[in-house]
Design a protein around this motif. Structure first.
Motif, PDB file in Angstrom:
ATOM      1  N   SER A  75      -6.071 -18.318 -48.530  1.00  0.00           N
ATOM      2  CA  SER A  75      -6.435 -19.683 -48.113  1.00  0.00           C
ATOM      3  C   SER A  75      -7.625 -20.116 -48.956  1.00  0.00           C
ATOM      4  O   SER A  75      -8.358 -19.277 -49.487  1.00  0.00           O
ATOM      5  N   VAL A  76      -7.815 -21.428 -49.071  1.00  0.00           N
ATOM      6  CA  VAL A  76      -8.917 -21.922 -49.903  1.00  0.00           C
ATOM      7  C   VAL A  76      -9.771 -22.939 -49.152  1.00  0.00           C
ATOM      8  O   VAL A  76      -9.340 -23.526 -48.177  1.00  0.00           O
ATOM      9  N   GLY A  78     -13.939 -24.515 -48.004  1.00  0.00           N
ATOM     10  CA  GLY A  78     -15.097 -24.144 -47.196  1.00  0.00           C
ATOM     11  C   GLY A  78     -16.236 -25.102 -47.475  1.00  0.00           C
ATOM     12  O   GLY A  78     -16.224 -25.819 -48.488  1.00  0.00           O
ATOM     13  N   GLU A  91      -8.622 -27.327 -52.622  1.00  0.00           N
ATOM     14  CA  GLU A  91      -7.220 -27.584 -52.275  1.00  0.00           C
ATOM     15  C   GLU A  91      -6.416 -28.067 -53.473  1.00  0.00           C
ATOM     16  O   GLU A  91      -5.195 -27.927 -53.509  1.00  0.00           O
ATOM     17  N   LEU A  94      -4.417 -25.316 -54.943  1.00  0.00           N
ATOM     18  CA  LEU A  94      -3.189 -25.022 -54.208  1.00  0.00           C
ATOM     19  C   LEU A  94      -2.095 -26.030 -54.570  1.00  0.00           C
ATOM     20  O   LEU A  94      -0.946 -25.661 -54.851  1.00  0.00           O
ATOM     21  N   HIS A 289      -2.641 -21.012 -41.767  1.00  0.00           N
ATOM     22  CA  HIS A 289      -4.030 -21.337 -41.439  1.00  0.00           C
ATOM     23  C   HIS A 289      -4.877 -21.532 -42.694  1.00  0.00           C
ATOM     24  O   HIS A 289      -4.468 -21.151 -43.796  1.00  0.00           O
ATOM     25  N   GLY A 290      -6.065 -22.107 -42.514  1.00  0.00           N
ATOM     26  CA  GLY A 290      -6.989 -22.318 -43.619  1.00  0.00           C
ATOM     27  C   GLY A 290      -7.974 -21.168 -43.744  1.00  0.00           C
ATOM     28  O   GLY A 290      -7.713 -20.049 -43.270  1.00  0.00           O
ATOM     29  N   SER A 291      -9.117 -21.455 -44.356  1.00  0.00           N
ATOM     30  CA  SER A 291     -10.072 -20.387 -44.688  1.00  0.00           C
ATOM     31  C   SER A 291     -11.035 -20.089 -43.534  1.00  0.00           C
ATOM     32  O   SER A 291     -11.895 -19.222 -43.661  1.00  0.00           O
ATOM     33  N   ALA A 292     -10.896 -20.808 -42.420  1.00  0.00           N
ATOM     34  CA  ALA A 292     -11.654 -20.553 -41.187  1.00  0.00           C
ATOM     35  C   ALA A 292     -13.130 -20.225 -41.438  1.00  0.00           C
ATOM     36  O   ALA A 292     -13.598 -19.139 -41.079  1.00  0.00           O
ATOM     37  N   PRO A 293     -13.888 -21.158 -42.024  1.00  0.00           N
ATOM     38  CA  PRO A 293     -15.295 -20.867 -42.346  1.00  0.00           C
ATOM     39  C   PRO A 293     -16.115 -20.474 -41.119  1.00  0.00           C
ATOM     40  O   PRO A 293     -17.086 -19.732 -41.247  1.00  0.00           O
ATOM     41  N   ASP A 294     -15.682 -20.939 -39.933  1.00  0.00           N
ATOM     42  CA  ASP A 294     -16.451 -20.621 -38.714  1.00  0.00           C
ATOM     43  C   ASP A 294     -16.459 -19.139 -38.383  1.00  0.00           C
ATOM     44  O   ASP A 294     -17.377 -18.650 -37.713  1.00  0.00           O
ATOM     45  N   ILE A 295     -15.447 -18.397 -38.847  1.00  0.00           N
ATOM     46  CA  ILE A 295     -15.431 -16.957 -38.531  1.00  0.00           C
ATOM     47  C   ILE A 295     -15.455 -16.083 -39.794  1.00  0.00           C
ATOM     48  O   ILE A 295     -15.441 -14.857 -39.696  1.00  0.00           O
ATOM     49  N   ASN A 302      -7.699 -12.852 -37.636  1.00  0.00           N
ATOM     50  CA  ASN A 302      -6.402 -12.232 -37.353  1.00  0.00           C
ATOM     51  C   ASN A 302      -5.628 -12.115 -38.682  1.00  0.00           C
ATOM     52  O   ASN A 302      -5.311 -13.131 -39.295  1.00  0.00           O
ATOM     53  N   ASP A 343      -8.813 -14.415 -31.394  1.00  0.00           N
ATOM     54  CA  ASP A 343      -8.017 -15.651 -31.297  1.00  0.00           C
ATOM     55  C   ASP A 343      -6.820 -15.507 -30.365  1.00  0.00           C
ATOM     56  O   ASP A 343      -6.328 -16.509 -29.840  1.00  0.00           O
TER      57      ASP A 343
HETATM   58  P1  NAD Z   1      -8.462 -23.461 -40.291  1.00  0.00           P
HETATM   59  O1  NAD Z   1      -7.012 -23.120 -40.197  1.00  0.00           O
HETATM   60  O2  NAD Z   1      -9.230 -22.785 -41.366  1.00  0.00           O
HETATM   61  O3  NAD Z   1      -9.180 -23.149 -38.894  1.00  0.00           O
HETATM   62  C1  NAD Z   1      -8.856 -23.811 -37.671  1.00  0.00           C
HETATM   63  C2  NAD Z   1      -9.309 -22.936 -36.488  1.00  0.00           C
HETATM   64  O4  NAD Z   1      -8.422 -21.811 -36.372  1.00  0.00           O
HETATM   65  C3  NAD Z   1     -10.711 -22.354 -36.672  1.00  0.00           C
HETATM   66  O5  NAD Z   1     -11.352 -22.309 -35.431  1.00  0.00           O
HETATM   67  C4  NAD Z   1     -10.462 -20.946 -37.176  1.00  0.00           C
HETATM   68  O6  NAD Z   1     -11.470 -20.022 -36.842  1.00  0.00           O
HETATM   69  C5  NAD Z   1      -9.136 -20.598 -36.490  1.00  0.00           C
HETATM   70  N1  NAD Z   1      -8.352 -19.677 -37.330  1.00  0.00           N
HETATM   71  C6  NAD Z   1      -7.645 -20.007 -38.447  1.00  0.00           C
HETATM   72  N2  NAD Z   1      -7.071 -18.912 -38.948  1.00  0.00           N
HETATM   73  C7  NAD Z   1      -7.413 -17.885 -38.163  1.00  0.00           C
HETATM   74  C8  NAD Z   1      -7.138 -16.481 -38.179  1.00  0.00           C
HETATM   75  N3  NAD Z   1      -6.357 -15.926 -39.134  1.00  0.00           N
HETATM   76  N4  NAD Z   1      -7.665 -15.712 -37.211  1.00  0.00           N
HETATM   77  C9  NAD Z   1      -8.418 -16.248 -36.243  1.00  0.00           C
HETATM   78  N5  NAD Z   1      -8.724 -17.557 -36.155  1.00  0.00           N
HETATM   79  C10 NAD Z   1      -8.222 -18.367 -37.114  1.00  0.00           C
HETATM   80  O7  NAD Z   1      -8.527 -25.052 -40.473  1.00  0.00           O
HETATM   81  P2  NAD Z   1      -9.804 -25.985 -40.707  1.00  0.00           P
HETATM   82  O8  NAD Z   1     -10.975 -25.478 -39.913  1.00  0.00           O
HETATM   83  O9  NAD Z   1      -9.302 -27.350 -40.497  1.00  0.00           O
HETATM   84  O10 NAD Z   1     -10.146 -25.847 -42.257  1.00  0.00           O
HETATM   85  C11 NAD Z   1     -11.112 -24.946 -42.786  1.00  0.00           C
HETATM   86  C12 NAD Z   1     -11.044 -24.952 -44.289  1.00  0.00           C
HETATM   87  O11 NAD Z   1      -9.777 -24.462 -44.711  1.00  0.00           O
HETATM   88  C13 NAD Z   1     -11.198 -26.343 -44.909  1.00  0.00           C
HETATM   89  O12 NAD Z   1     -11.946 -26.238 -46.096  1.00  0.00           O
HETATM   90  C14 NAD Z   1      -9.778 -26.752 -45.191  1.00  0.00           C
HETATM   91  O13 NAD Z   1      -9.683 -27.681 -46.228  1.00  0.00           O
HETATM   92  C15 NAD Z   1      -9.170 -25.426 -45.579  1.00  0.00           C
HETATM   93  N6  NAD Z   1      -7.719 -25.321 -45.375  1.00  0.00           N
HETATM   94  C16 NAD Z   1      -7.048 -24.616 -46.323  1.00  0.00           C
HETATM   95  C17 NAD Z   1      -5.688 -24.416 -46.180  1.00  0.00           C
HETATM   96  C18 NAD Z   1      -4.980 -23.587 -47.215  1.00  0.00           C
HETATM   97  O14 NAD Z   1      -5.647 -22.917 -47.989  1.00  0.00           O
HETATM   98  N7  NAD Z   1      -3.676 -23.591 -47.229  1.00  0.00           N
HETATM   99  C19 NAD Z   1      -5.003 -24.903 -45.056  1.00  0.00           C
HETATM  100  C20 NAD Z   1      -5.742 -25.598 -44.091  1.00  0.00           C
HETATM  101  C21 NAD Z   1      -7.095 -25.784 -44.254  1.00  0.00           C
END
Ligand code: NAD
Length: 368
Positions: A75-76, A78, A91, A94, A289-295, A302, A343
């Motif tokens: 994923s990319v 943040g 992005e 990608l 899912h994305g790069s989940a910067p919060d975790i 996961n 999660d």
């Molecule tokens: P996200 O999917 O990264 O996260 C959304 C929520 O789901 C967060 O609370 C995160 O902690 C949780 N989550 C996601 N994957 C998880 C995992 N494997 N295990 C546990 N918890 C998980 O989406 P977002 O917060 O909207 O975006 C964060 C960044 O990721 C942004 O920079 C966005 O542009 C990027 N993004 C990238 C892609 C990709 O690379 N294909 C897709 C979506 C978002």
């Protein structure tokens, strides 16, 4: 299989490298267990590539992706790269990879693992055993159609324009992917559009009908309007086997379906290109899912969506159904008995780390 296949790994940013590390351990298990030999290459993408090279993907990395038999992407993105110019945002790397690989059919399997039926927003009995596949056309339709833009009208107000456009060839190529998949499943395809109000939808319906008659008489084809499909997915999702639809409706319906399964961290995807003369096709696999910067960096992500993306890769690009099925079965057993990442954790049950989840999957695989 004894030929060497090339696999390009692009972990990316945030939790990407963390979950990819666990997928690599599973890949090692596959290599040790079978005659398969992979040449595994790894490279940078997204913010990591911006930091190293000033662009979200280099020409050299794109060339490696095109030459590889399959690409496994993490994923990319943040907050670190939120202020980079739009054209070089993470992005964009990608999007360029998808475009240059010419992958047009996005496969989103939505499978509810028994142990997670309670995590769905729907009643468990509606989703238990759910196993549907959404095939979304990814590089056509209203997101790319011309004319597009925002124009200023003579009275000074503005008009925003986007155009939904599909050709016969674009519909047929994604239709074939859906029918081919259905042949390996329950042999049922539901084609989704808005033929009642959109000419592009009318053409979509006619082309799908013609394709089924000419090439796939053994597969059952039904048609559904997109609004009704959204309703049916929420009401009785188990009625579907394969759903095929355009870019816009696929975007919305696949996110709706993702929620039926309970967690973003569980869902893999594949994006396929056209079949080549040698039987191979460009293919790109990634968790949704994305790069989940919060975790990120906390070791709690996961890794199952990444591991299940590897299973799809083995099934669709390397024809290794047994290995793919073993990985999926191992995940099912882990969910039923091991601890879970936060999660998908249940109250009162042990919470485990990303690496421990990888350990648990490998322990189940070792026991098969
Ligand atoms: P996200 O999917 O990264 O996260 C959304 C929520 O789901 C967060 O609370 C995160 O902690 C949780 N989550 C996601 N994957 C998880 C995992 N494997 N295990 C546990 N918890 C998980 O989406 P977002 O917060 O909207 O975006 C964060 C960044 O990721 C942004 O920079 C966005 O542009 C990027 N993004 C990238 C892609 C990709 O690379 N294909 C897709 C979506 C978002």
């Amino acid at each position: 299989m004894t030929t060497t296949k090339t696999l390009l790994l692009l972990p990316g940013d945030g939790i990407g490298p963390e979950v990819m590390a666990q997928a690599k351990r599973v890949l090692d298990w596959v290599q040790a267990r079978s005659e398969a030999r992979f040449e595994v290459i790894e490279d940078l993408v997204g913010g990591a590539a911006i930091d190293a090279h000033g662009v979200p993907v280099t020409d050299a990395t794109v060339a490696k992706a095109i030459a590889a038999d399959a690409v496994l992407f993490g994923s990319v993105g943040g907050p670190k790269w939120d202020s980079v110019p739009f054209e070089i945002r993470p992005e964009a790397g990608l999007l360029r990879l998808r475009k240059d690989l010419a992958v047009f059919a996005n496969l989103r399997p939505a499978k509810v693992f028994d142990a997670l039926a309670e995590a769905s927003s729907l009643k468990p009995e509606l989703v238990r055993g759910l196993d549907i596949m959404i095939v979304r056309e990814l590089i056509g339709g209203i997101y790319f159609g011309e004319p597009r833009g925002i124009e200023t009208l003579p009275d000074g107000s503005q008009r925003g324009v986007n155009t939904e456009v599909y050709t016969t060839a674009e519909i047929q190529r994604v239709g074939r992917v859906a029918f081919d998949l259905a042949r390996k499943r329950q042999k049922r395809v539901c084609s989704v559009e808005k033929a009642n109000v959109m000419e592009s939808g009318l053409l979509w319906r006619q082309v799908m009908t013609g394709l089924q008659k000419a090439e796939y008489p053994d597969v059952q084809l039904t048609h559904m309007y997109a609004d009704n499909c959204a309703m049916q997915l929420a009401k009785n999702p188990k009625q579907f086997d394969v759903i095929v639809t355009g870019n816009l409706f696929g975007d919305i319906l696949s996110d709706l379906t993702a929620m039926l399964t309970g967690s973003l961290g569980m869902l893999p995807s594949a994006t396929l290109g056209a079949l080549k003369a040698d039987g191979s096709r460009p293919a790109f696999y990634e968790p949704i899912h994305g790069s989940a910067p919060d975790i990120a960096g906390k070791g709690v992500a996961n890794p199952l969506a990444q591991i299940l993306s590897l299973a799809l890769l083995l099934r669709y690009s390397f024809d290794m159904e047994a290995a793919a099925a073993s990985i999926e079965a191992a995940v099912e057993r882990v969910l039923a008995k091991a601890g879970r990442t936060p999660d998908i954790a249940e109250p009162g049950r042990a919470q485990i780390s990303t690496t421990q989840m990888g350990d648990a999957v490998l322990a189940e695989l070792a026991a098969t």
